[in-house]
Design a protein around this motif. Structure first.
Motif, PDB file in Angstrom:
ATOM      1  N   LYS A  54       0.844  -1.196   0.000  1.00  0.00           N
ATOM      2  CA  LYS A  54       0.000   0.000   0.000  1.00  0.00           C
ATOM      3  C   LYS A  54       0.879   1.246   0.000  1.00  0.00           C
ATOM      4  CE  LYS A  54      -3.708  -2.374   2.376  1.00  0.00           C
ATOM      5  NZ  LYS A  54      -4.438  -2.582   3.609  1.00  0.00           N
ATOM      6  N   ILE A 113      -1.913 -15.745  11.170  1.00  0.00           N
ATOM      7  CA  ILE A 113      -3.308 -15.784  10.707  1.00  0.00           C
ATOM      8  C   ILE A 113      -3.468 -14.845   9.517  1.00  0.00           C
ATOM      9  CG2 ILE A 113      -5.709 -15.361  11.387  1.00  0.00           C
ATOM     10  CD1 ILE A 113      -4.639 -15.684  14.387  1.00  0.00           C
ATOM     11  N   THR A 114      -4.045 -15.359   8.428  1.00  0.00           N
ATOM     12  CA  THR A 114      -4.297 -14.500   7.268  1.00  0.00           C
ATOM     13  C   THR A 114      -5.684 -14.781   6.711  1.00  0.00           C
ATOM     14  OG1 THR A 114      -3.622 -16.047   5.554  1.00  0.00           O
ATOM     15  CG2 THR A 114      -1.888 -14.695   6.491  1.00  0.00           C
ATOM     16  N   VAL A 140      -7.926 -18.106   6.783  1.00  0.00           N
ATOM     17  CA  VAL A 140      -9.352 -18.128   7.098  1.00  0.00           C
ATOM     18  C   VAL A 140     -10.165 -17.647   5.900  1.00  0.00           C
ATOM     19  CG1 VAL A 140      -8.896 -17.737   9.560  1.00  0.00           C
ATOM     20  CG2 VAL A 140      -9.469 -15.784   8.095  1.00  0.00           C
ATOM     21  N   ARG A 142     -12.932 -15.628   3.747  1.00  0.00           N
ATOM     22  CA  ARG A 142     -13.348 -14.223   3.747  1.00  0.00           C
ATOM     23  C   ARG A 142     -14.317 -14.012   2.593  1.00  0.00           C
ATOM     24  NH1 ARG A 142      -9.639  -8.649   3.600  1.00  0.00           N
ATOM     25  NH2 ARG A 142     -11.483  -7.324   3.912  1.00  0.00           N
ATOM     26  N   ARG A 173     -13.611   3.014   5.637  1.00  0.00           N
ATOM     27  CA  ARG A 173     -13.047   4.342   5.312  1.00  0.00           C
ATOM     28  C   ARG A 173     -13.977   5.097   4.367  1.00  0.00           C
ATOM     29  NH1 ARG A 173      -8.369   1.094   4.803  1.00  0.00           N
ATOM     30  NH2 ARG A 173      -8.364   1.257   2.529  1.00  0.00           N
TER      31      ARG A 173
END
Ligand code: ATP
Ligand code: MG
Length: 205
Positions: A54, A113-114, A140, A142, A173
């Motif tokens: 980012k 953890i992703t 995990v 999503r 956001r």
């Protein structure tokens, strides 16, 4: 290690890395589910410094992201927050995160953890091969992202289905920018923190 040997079991430490701009209930549910399923003693949330993928985006100052993460995790005795990434100069790479945590906690077994989107990128991360020696990975589910661990080392990556929360920091956001509600997407204290500091207002994505 069986209890009969008298050798204490190694602590099992979950590591939840993220930009956390802001932290939301998707992150918290993922950490909680992995903690329960993998019998973790603790999950440490690690807000990134300047995030690798980012670099060109407008990311909130690390102190805001850190404090929101502290607020969001404060009520859970097994959740903690680490400053290792925000206190390290330069870009954040997960290999450095894991190295620093291993130095701080040499006795612990690490479980990184992703979400499904992040695990899909992992082979592009710095020192990818080394990562799997440093920690086990738990990917995990999503919503909106297919979960595949093809090509990743067998036995070092587990997959866990977690309650589907279609929540993203990007959406929060956008809502804050548009003065739309973010209640119930993030913990109440984070709603109030965003309002108090006027985060995301008048800012381009
Ligand atoms: P952004 O929209 O800014 O990318 P994000 O919601 O994806 O924010 P990150 O801080 O980028 O949040 O994500 C940190 C980690 O949490 C990543 O591994 C990501 O896959 C995972 N994650 C984020 N949201 C969810 C969710 N709703 N369910 C499961 N995992 C999630
Ligand atoms: Mg993300």
């Amino acid at each position: 290690m069986p209890a009969t040997t008298g050798v204490p079991a190694r602590p099992r430490l979950g590591v939840m890395g993220g930009t956390f701009d802001p932290v939301h209930h998707g992150h918290l549910v993922a950490a909680s589910e992995v903690a329960a399923r993998f019998d973790l003693d603790e999950v440490v949330f690690v807000p990134t410094g300047q995030p690798t993928f980012k670099q060109h985006a407008n990311v909130s100052p690390a102190e805001h992201r850190y404090l929101m993460t502290v607020i969001a995790t404060a009520s859970n005795p097994r959740f903690t927050v680490s400053r290792v990434d925000i206190d390290r100069a330069g870009l954040t790479y997960t290999v450095d995160t894991l190295r620093d945590l291993k130095t701080e906690r040499p006795d612990a077994d690490l479980f990184f953890i992703t979400g499904a989107d992040a695990i899909a990128q992992i082979l592009t991360w710095k020192d990818a091969a080394e990562l799997f020696d440093m920690a086990r990975f738990v990917a995990v589910t999503r919503p909106g992202h297919a979960l595949s661990v093809d090509g990743l080392p067998a036995g070092r990556v587990d997959v866990l289905e977690v309650p589907a929360l279609a929540i993203s920091s990007s959406d929060i956001r956008a809502r804050a920018r548009a003065a739309e509600p973010v209640w119930y997407l993030v913990p109440d204290g984070v709603v109030q923190y965003i309002a108090k500091h006027r985060l995301y207002r008048g800012r381009d994505e």
